[in-house]
Design an enzyme around this catalytic site. Structure first.
Site, short mmCIF file in Angstrom:
data_model
loop_
_atom_site.label_atom_id
_atom_site.label_comp_id
_atom_site.label_asym_id
_atom_site.label_seq_id
_atom_site.Cartn_x
_atom_site.Cartn_y
_atom_site.Cartn_z
N GLU A 18 -114.81 -77.52 -46.06
CA GLU A 18 -114.40 -76.14 -45.82
C GLU A 18 -112.89 -76.02 -45.92
O GLU A 18 -112.17 -77.02 -45.95
CB GLU A 18 -114.86 -75.66 -44.44
CG GLU A 18 -114.26 -76.45 -43.29
CD GLU A 18 -114.78 -75.97 -41.94
OE1 GLU A 18 -115.60 -75.05 -41.90
OE2 GLU A 18 -114.33 -76.52 -40.92
N ASN A 63 -109.59 -74.12 -44.01
CA ASN A 63 -109.15 -73.51 -42.76
C ASN A 63 -107.88 -72.71 -43.03
O ASN A 63 -106.83 -73.29 -43.32
CB ASN A 63 -108.87 -74.59 -41.72
CG ASN A 63 -110.11 -75.41 -41.41
OD1 ASN A 63 -110.88 -75.08 -40.53
ND2 ASN A 63 -110.32 -76.49 -42.16
N GLU A 75 -112.36 -70.22 -29.94
CA GLU A 75 -111.22 -71.11 -30.16
C GLU A 75 -109.95 -70.62 -29.44
O GLU A 75 -108.84 -70.99 -29.80
CB GLU A 75 -110.96 -71.26 -31.65
CG GLU A 75 -112.11 -71.91 -32.40
CD GLU A 75 -111.87 -72.00 -33.89
OE1 GLU A 75 -111.02 -72.80 -34.31
OE2 GLU A 75 -112.53 -71.25 -34.65
N ASP A 103 -110.73 -79.66 -45.84
CA ASP A 103 -111.38 -80.85 -45.30
C ASP A 103 -112.41 -81.41 -46.27
O ASP A 103 -113.12 -80.65 -46.96
CB ASP A 103 -112.07 -80.51 -43.97
CG ASP A 103 -111.07 -80.07 -42.91
OD1 ASP A 103 -109.89 -80.45 -43.00
OD2 ASP A 103 -111.49 -79.32 -41.99
N ARG A 130 -105.59 -75.74 -44.55
CA ARG A 130 -106.02 -77.14 -44.50
C ARG A 130 -107.40 -77.22 -45.12
O ARG A 130 -108.29 -76.42 -44.79
CB ARG A 130 -106.06 -77.62 -43.06
CG ARG A 130 -106.16 -79.14 -42.93
CD ARG A 130 -106.48 -79.59 -41.52
NE ARG A 130 -107.88 -79.38 -41.19
CZ ARG A 130 -108.31 -78.65 -40.16
NH1 ARG A 130 -107.46 -78.03 -39.36
NH2 ARG A 130 -109.61 -78.54 -39.93
N SER A 172 -113.62 -75.23 -35.67
CA SER A 172 -113.50 -76.24 -34.61
C SER A 172 -114.85 -76.81 -34.19
O SER A 172 -115.04 -77.22 -33.05
CB SER A 172 -112.77 -75.67 -33.38
OG SER A 172 -111.41 -75.46 -33.68
N TYR A 217 -109.35 -82.20 -29.86
CA TYR A 217 -108.36 -81.68 -28.92
C TYR A 217 -108.21 -82.51 -27.65
O TYR A 217 -107.62 -82.05 -26.68
CB TYR A 217 -108.72 -80.23 -28.57
CG TYR A 217 -108.85 -79.38 -29.81
CD1 TYR A 217 -107.76 -79.20 -30.66
CD2 TYR A 217 -110.05 -78.79 -30.17
CE1 TYR A 217 -107.87 -78.45 -31.82
CE2 TYR A 217 -110.17 -78.03 -31.32
CZ TYR A 217 -109.08 -77.87 -32.14
OH TYR A 217 -109.19 -77.14 -33.29
N GLY A 241 -105.12 -75.47 -36.89
CA GLY A 241 -104.48 -75.75 -35.63
C GLY A 241 -103.06 -76.26 -35.79
O GLY A 241 -102.73 -76.95 -36.76
#
Length: 353
Positions: A305, A307, A13, A292, A290, A185, A251, A311
């Site tokens: 999961e 994070n 990443e 999800d 974050r 990612s 991205y 990002g």
């Protein structure tokens, strides 16, 4: 304040981390802070290096493993903590993603150096990075998550790999999600729709990790919620142009539509926010993260999961989650820094009492 932003590194990443970190650098400089950008794989960046990295942007696919080997192949040099930019900083802002930047290794080095840093501590970072351990804790604390199986290099006593794959297929059916246990990612992730393709997908995931997760595929809507200082931000929905919200969709501009706030009922929004905060606490995270989710057509919510260093690019989700509540990107970065310093201050006071 003197702030050093760690970005880049040697994980898959890397490109995303550079884009995140340089955006954080700009935001904090706009608030009058003295900010240094430091890539643990290459050193302090001067203005020319910053411009060159910014111009390179994020490609539609992660760097190859061969390219990363030239930067240490995912292994950071511990000596970066001895750099004056780190030692003399009032706080280090971690914009690293994946690998040793997010698995607790860098956090442990900064702890030993006595340098304040943003985000979660070493243990929480390591737990959140390990999808298997995370899901076990989610279930214990009442966070709903999809069924899964693990494939490792230590399957003695559980049968051969083929036997394990057959058992997973029998228990969870198809499609089935195959992914490295400790990556982000969607690097190395495959949605397997045919049993004949499962072994190859596992082999691909093993290129990025020594443990692979087989997870029941959850159809439905892709949702996410940011958590900042133990409080939930706005819930968002991601509508990718492809079947899954993969690296390219995340991205590449135009490859996904993100709606903040998500079109959910008030009750559903509260549920996702409560489950997000519960997941945050279950993993003992701090600062920000974050979380999800997937919402099935039947209205069930499954946590995918957490994070711990999400990002921070222009297309990233936690800045959008904050912006939906009127929190600018510069404000978000400033709050993350303040949370880190407040947490260090409380730890020192508790240690002195």
């Amino acid at each position: 304040m003197k702030i050093t932003v760690l970005l880049g590194g040697a994980s898959a990443e890397r490109d995303v981390s550079i884009a995140s970190g340089l955006r954080v650098v700009d935001a904090l400089r706009s608030r009058g802070h003295r900010v240094t950008a430091l890539d643990p794989a290459t050193g302090v960046l001067d203005a020319a290096a910053e411009r060159a990295m910014a111009a390179a942007g994020v490609k539609t696919a992660p760097p190859t493993l061969e390219a990363l080997r030239g930067l240490g192949g995912g292994t950071l040099r511990p000596s970066f903590v001895e750099a004056p930019a780190v030692r003399d900083a009032d706080v280090v802002f971690l914009a690293l993603h994946g690998g040793q930047g997010e698995d607790g290794t860098v956090q442990a080095l900064l702890e030993m150096a006595g340098v304040p840093y943003t985000g979660s501590g070493p243990m929480a970072s390591a737990i959140a990075m390990d999808k298997d351990v995370s899901k076990r804790l989610f279930r214990q604390l009442g966070v709903q998550t999809a069924d899964w199986r693990m494939v490792t290099g230590r399957d003695e006593g559980r049968g051969t790999r083929d036997e394990i794959l057959r058992e997973a297929l029998g228990a969870m059916g198809l499609p089935i999600v195959v992914k490295p246990s400790k990556q982000g990612s969607t690097v190395g992730l495959t949605v397997v729709k045919r049993a004949a393709d499962l072994s190859a997908a596992v082999t691909e995931a093993f290129r990025y990790d020594d443990e692979v997760m087989l997870e029941r595929f959850v159809p439905g809507r892709e949702l996410t919620v940011g958590v900042l200082g133990d409080e939930a931000l706005a819930v968002g929905e991601i509508i990718p142009k492809k079947e899954i919200y993969d690296y390219e969709c995340k991205y590449t501009a135009g490859m996904a539509v993100e709606e903040f706030p998500a079109k959910l009922s008030d009750a559903e929004t509260r549920h996702v926010q409560e489950q997000g905060v519960l997941a945050f606490r279950a993993l003992k995270l701090r600062g920000y993260a974050r979380i999800d989710f997937r919402r099935t057509p039947e209205g069930e919510f499954h946590c995918l999961e957490a994070n711990t260093l999400p990002g921070m690019t222009e297309l990233s989700l936690i800045p959008q989650s904050a912006a939906a509540l009127g929190i600018s990107f510069a404000d978000l970065c400033e709050r993350i820094v303040r949370l880190a310093l407040d947490g260090r201050r409380r730890s020192e006071e508790e240690g002195a009492s």
